[in-house]
Write an enzyme that holds these catalytic residues in place. Structure first.
Site, PDB file in Angstrom:
ATOM      1  N   GLU A 197      84.262  83.923  52.251  1.00 33.24           N
ATOM      2  CA  GLU A 197      84.259  82.974  53.360  1.00 33.24           C
ATOM      3  C   GLU A 197      85.427  81.995  53.259  1.00 33.24           C
ATOM      4  OE1 GLU A 197      82.603  82.943  56.048  1.00 33.24           O
ATOM      5  OE2 GLU A 197      81.252  84.597  55.554  1.00 33.24           O
TER       6      GLU A 197
ATOM      7  N   CYS B 115      84.016  91.173  71.787  1.00 29.70           N
ATOM      8  CA  CYS B 115      84.099  89.887  72.473  1.00 29.70           C
ATOM      9  C   CYS B 115      85.267  89.058  71.954  1.00 29.70           C
ATOM     10  CB  CYS B 115      82.791  89.109  72.317  1.00 29.70           C
ATOM     11  SG  CYS B 115      82.535  87.866  73.605  1.00 29.70           S
TER      12      CYS B 115
END
Length: 676
Positions: free
Chosen positions: A200, A359
């Protein structure tokens, strides 16, 4: 003829779109243009009424959307809404979206090492959103077959770790780039809080495909929190070099030490506990907690905000605090908690995965494999605006009655979104069914584009000094003088070539000219973007570098005369490269004028491998071979400068037969760099 008329009308309408005072004239022009566009696709069977255009029948139906009456009702509510209730998910809607996302993610997610997948791993999104073609079209040429082969299959582990091929003998890729070889048989890495945490942090503002080899190399060198805590700063930097945003590595290293000292090596398993560690904010804490510890909390980043904005017609940009810091978390929480809240980590990853694939900013919202294609408000609004514009609906009676006060939509957000949608409908020629075209235009409208801040401009003079220097490990290797940046600020603690900032846009903003020669003030600079970088006189650049180099003194003051002699050697006659290099960061652009000098053999005995320190900046400096650079980790900017100097040196040494002595002398004084 029809299309020519449409183009002329489009141009006039695009001009009108810039003037909010011309409402009725704009409406009339827009109606006529879009009526013409729709008629290209399909007209009604009768020509009795030229104002009536029949849009193509929708092929997909869903109980929550996709019929003209529901689209019309949605449009009326969207255009007039003034509170958050319009954007909220119903329980039924949230449960259905969650189910679709989890099913799609289980079958289509990218295979990544920190997810516990075995190789081959692939982070590219090139295959998503691409319509399949028939074999007849894909086999027309050998080139298209090769492209299809590359894009339809995962990369192998060899593709990630094999050395880059380069025909340039001066390339430094094999010397100081991050490379992993001989690991084709790597096993899957187990999913762990530590591995998720490292991934992350690395993925912040960095592409997945770029992170994969760095993450693997990191986990092999620092497999546990204890191993990372015990590593030196240079070891950490060498494993991070090339990823950028080096502050992330320093905070990761600092947090590992704190975990070992305060938590007995155990990474906290709660969001609050994780946020107490350096470099871990709300997003990273929730990602670790949900993925590694199965805590039912949402995760919101730019990709998730884009998905939410398109799902619920939010007229704002993904960086707006109202969306990314407040309401976006509420919406994402509704999805994560729906249906009992099981598998929160997978749901969060599915949302982020969708935002990076179908998307993405270039997503259409109409792809058959998009799991949420039936739920987007964006596509429904696109179809309804197009239908209203192309029929005799009284557009003045509702189209511009905008709601005010929605906390998550920006001021005049619905008005701006509608104008953007109308412009998209006008500017592009439809090459597909008009309802699909209108849906895609609506999808492009959301979210609104963020405001772009001008990058700060800095002009630097850079001294690149090289010499054959005897070191303890490498006898006779080429060494380069590098200095360490301050512990705070941009590239804090990183090694770089000695440099001095000779001009910044902040200093020069009040006296900067555009390319047309017109002066502009600081406010103009902020509105128009980057200023034109002034050319700093060579004498000023040389003076700044001389002052910096003269400030370096040996850390051992036993022989002041020897130290002064070595410092004077650093002032060797430098050749300035003709063309500056440009290096761009997220918020600043460096224009670097490079001055290179190779200290000749007669001065070898005056140079040492001892560390020096600048009396003016307090920064340390020392001579490094390229293997030393690899050990401490250098930035991509240093690699770019080093490679440029090598190329310039090779070009300068290629003397043509019969070159005169005078010409040779001129070439030694000025190294020419081929335009990049």
């Amino acid at each position: 003829m029809r299309y020519c008329s449409f183009l002329l009308a489009s141009l006039s309408t695009r001009t009108l779109l810039r003037s909010p005072s011309c409402r009725q004239q704009r409406l009339s022009s827009v109606r006529e243009c879009i009526r013409g566009m729709a008629s290209v696709t399909e007209k009604s069977d009768t020509d009795d009424d030229d104002d009536k255009v029949v849009l193509l029948t929708e092929k997909r139906t869903h109980r929550l959307s996709n019929n003209n009456s529901s689209n019309a009702a949605l449009f009326e509510r969207w255009i007039r809404h003034d509170n958050l209730d319009f954007h909220k998910f119903s329980k039924e809607e949230a449960t259905e979206i969650r189910s679709r996302l989890l099913s799609w993610y289980s079958e289509n997610r990218r295979k990544l090492p920190w997810r516990g997948d075995p190789p081959p791993w692939v982070g590219s999104t090139v295959n998503f959103g691409k319509s399949s073609k028939s074999d007849a079209t894909t086999r027309t040429t050998e080139k298209t077959k090769n492209i299809k082969k590359r894009t339809n299959h995962q990369l192998t582990i060899k593709d990630y770790f094999k050395p880059a091929k380069s025909s340039d003998p001066t390339s430094d890729a094999d010397d100081i780039d991050v490379r992993l070889e001989g690991h084709e048989d790597l096993a899957a890495f187990p999913v762990s809080a530590y591995g998720v945490w490292v991934s992350e942090i690395m993925l912040q503002q960095t592409r997945v495909e770029a992170v994969i080899p760095y993450w693997i190399r990191w986990m092999k060198s620092f497999p546990t929190v204890y191993a990372l805590a015990a590593a030196t700063e240079d070891e950490v930097n060498s494993h991070w070099a090339g990823l950028g945003f080096y502050r992330r590595a320093r905070l990761l290293h600092s947090a590992a030490k704190q975990i070992v000292d305060d938590y007995n090596g155990q990474i906290p398993d709660t969001v609050d506990g994780l946020q107490k560690l350096p470099g871990i904010g709300r997003y990273t804490a929730c990602a670790i907690a949900s993925i590694a510890y199965n805590v039912t909390v949402p995760v919101v980043d730019g990709n998730v905000c884009r998905v939410l904005a398109r799902l619920k017609g939010i007229a704002n940009d993904v960086k707006a605090p109202a969306l990314k810091d407040r309401f976006g978390w509420d919406l994402a929480a509704d999805l994560v908690k729906a249906g009992g809240g099981a598998r929160p980590g997978e749901l969060n990853q599915a949302l982020m995965e969708l935002g990076a694939t179908y998307c993405a900013p270039s997503g259409t919202g109409t792809e058959p494999n998009d799991p949420l294609r039936d739920f987007y408000y964006s596509t429904r609004l696109g179809r309804e605006v197009a239908r209203r514009q192309s029929t005799t609906i009284n557009m003045g009676d509702g189209l511009y009655r905008y709601g005010k006060g929605c906390p998550v939509c920006t001021d005049n957000g619905t008005e701006n979104a509608q104008d953007t949608l109308i412009a998209l409908l006008l500017e592009e020629k439809p090459n597909k069914a008009f309802d699909i075209f209108a849906s895609e235009c609506g999808h492009k409208t959301f979210p609104l584009p963020p405001k772009k801040n001008a990058k700060r401009e800095e002009v630097l003079a850079v001294a690149v000094l090289s010499c054959k220097i005897d070191t303890r490990k490498n006898d006779g290797d080429t060494a380069w003088l590098l200095t360490r940046r301050p512990r705070n600020g941009l590239l804090a603690g990183q090694w770089e070539f000695p440099s001095s900032i000779v001009c910044t846009s902040d200093d020069d903003a009040t006296n900067t000219t555009t390319k047309k020669g017109n002066k502009r003030n600081k406010n103009d600079h902020e509105e128009m973007g980057a200023v034109e970088v002034p050319k700093i006189p060579a004498r000023k650049r040389k003076k700044a570098l001389d002052h910096l180099l003269l400030s370096f003194k040996s850390t051992k003051d036993e022989d002041d005369d020897a130290t002064e002699e070595e410092t004077n050697v650093l002032l060797a006659n430098r050749s300035c490269l003709d063309n500056p290099l440009e290096h761009i960061f997220s918020h600043v652009r460096h224009t670097m004028w490079i001055e290179h000098a190779n200290i000749d053999d007669s001065h070898h005995h005056k140079l040492t491998n001892e560390e020096m320190i600048s009396s003016t900046t307090g920064c340390t400096a020392r001579w490094m071979t390229e293997s030393d650079m690899q050990n401490v980790g250098v930035t991509s900017g240093v690699k770019k400068i080093l490679n440029t100097v090598r190329k310039a040196t090779v070009n300068n040494n290629k003397q043509r037969p019969g070159t005169s002595t005078a010409t040779s002398t001129r070439r030694r004084k000025r190294i020419k760099v081929p335009p990049s």
